[in-house]
Write an enzyme that holds these catalytic residues in place. Sequence first.
Site, mmCIF file in Angstrom:
data_model
loop_
_atom_site.group_PDB
_atom_site.id
_atom_site.type_symbol
_atom_site.label_atom_id
_atom_site.label_comp_id
_atom_site.label_asym_id
_atom_site.label_seq_id
_atom_site.Cartn_x
_atom_site.Cartn_y
_atom_site.Cartn_z
ATOM 1 N N HIS A 283 17.000 20.476 26.625
ATOM 2 C CA HIS A 283 17.437 19.344 27.436
ATOM 3 C C HIS A 283 18.766 19.729 28.075
ATOM 4 C CE1 HIS A 283 14.931 16.137 25.315
ATOM 5 N NE2 HIS A 283 14.929 17.080 24.386
ATOM 6 N N ARG B 223 12.163 17.135 35.484
ATOM 7 C CA ARG B 223 12.944 15.975 35.037
ATOM 8 C C ARG B 223 12.278 15.299 33.844
ATOM 9 N NH1 ARG B 223 17.008 16.133 38.151
ATOM 10 N NH2 ARG B 223 16.729 16.797 40.301
ATOM 11 N N ASP B 224 13.110 14.899 32.884
ATOM 12 C CA ASP B 224 12.604 14.151 31.728
ATOM 13 C C ASP B 224 12.063 12.804 32.216
ATOM 14 O OD1 ASP B 224 13.327 14.313 28.404
ATOM 15 O OD2 ASP B 224 12.698 12.380 29.241
ATOM 16 N N GLU C 207 9.915 15.898 19.309
ATOM 17 C CA GLU C 207 8.683 15.128 19.556
ATOM 18 C C GLU C 207 7.588 16.000 20.141
ATOM 19 O OE1 GLU C 207 9.698 11.802 22.050
ATOM 20 O OE2 GLU C 207 11.326 11.244 20.694
ATOM 21 N N VAL C 208 7.950 16.899 21.034
ATOM 22 C CA VAL C 208 6.946 17.721 21.720
ATOM 23 C C VAL C 208 7.044 19.156 21.184
ATOM 24 C CG1 VAL C 208 6.095 18.535 23.951
ATOM 25 C CG2 VAL C 208 7.161 16.263 23.780
ATOM 26 N N HIS D 29 11.726 23.353 24.295
ATOM 27 C CA HIS D 29 12.372 22.818 25.492
ATOM 28 C C HIS D 29 13.859 22.662 25.233
ATOM 29 C CE1 HIS D 29 10.772 19.496 23.069
ATOM 30 N NE2 HIS D 29 11.798 18.767 23.467
ATOM 31 N N ASN E 133 15.868 20.419 20.238
ATOM 32 C CA ASN E 133 15.471 19.883 18.941
ATOM 33 C C ASN E 133 14.352 20.732 18.351
ATOM 34 O OD1 ASN E 133 17.224 17.616 19.180
ATOM 35 N ND2 ASN E 133 15.766 16.689 20.596
#
Length: 125
Positions: free
Chosen positions: A111, A34-35, A104-105, A109, A96
């Site tokens: 989402h 989970r985010d 950002e990371v 990943h 992204n």
Amino acid sequence: MAYLYDDQNIFAKILRKEIPNTTVLETEHTLAFRDLYPQAPVHVLVIPKGPYVCYDHFAEAASEAEIVDFTRAIAKVCAQEGVKPEDADGYRMISNAGRNGVQEVPHLHVHILGGRPMGRMVAQA
Ligand code: DGP
């Protein structure tokens, strides 16, 4: 230019179990959790266990086993979370990449967002 993977990124630390996460699915090559800052009632991050920066890096460098495992894991998460369009109201997948993608990371990943209407695909700049 080859991608350089930063093994100090937060998802690398999650994979090494240096920081906790709420796992929803784990397979041989993939982890879904989970985010920490959910933007919808369902907000799950799906990551490959291998050191890939973003999707195009993964598609180029990962093995077929990793790619199949990651792709199927995303579908399993959608089923588990009850957001498949054939059962419920659907979801949005976002991955992204880089500066313009506002990643950002720097570990690939996807989402998975669901549980409410997601609105327009891209915010107006
Ligand atoms: P992106 O902007 O696509 O790189 O998204 C990174 C996501 O990672 C963002 O939605 C927040 C989430 N996130 C950042 N740090 C952590 C963490 O330590 N744990 C979890 N579960 N999620 C995190």
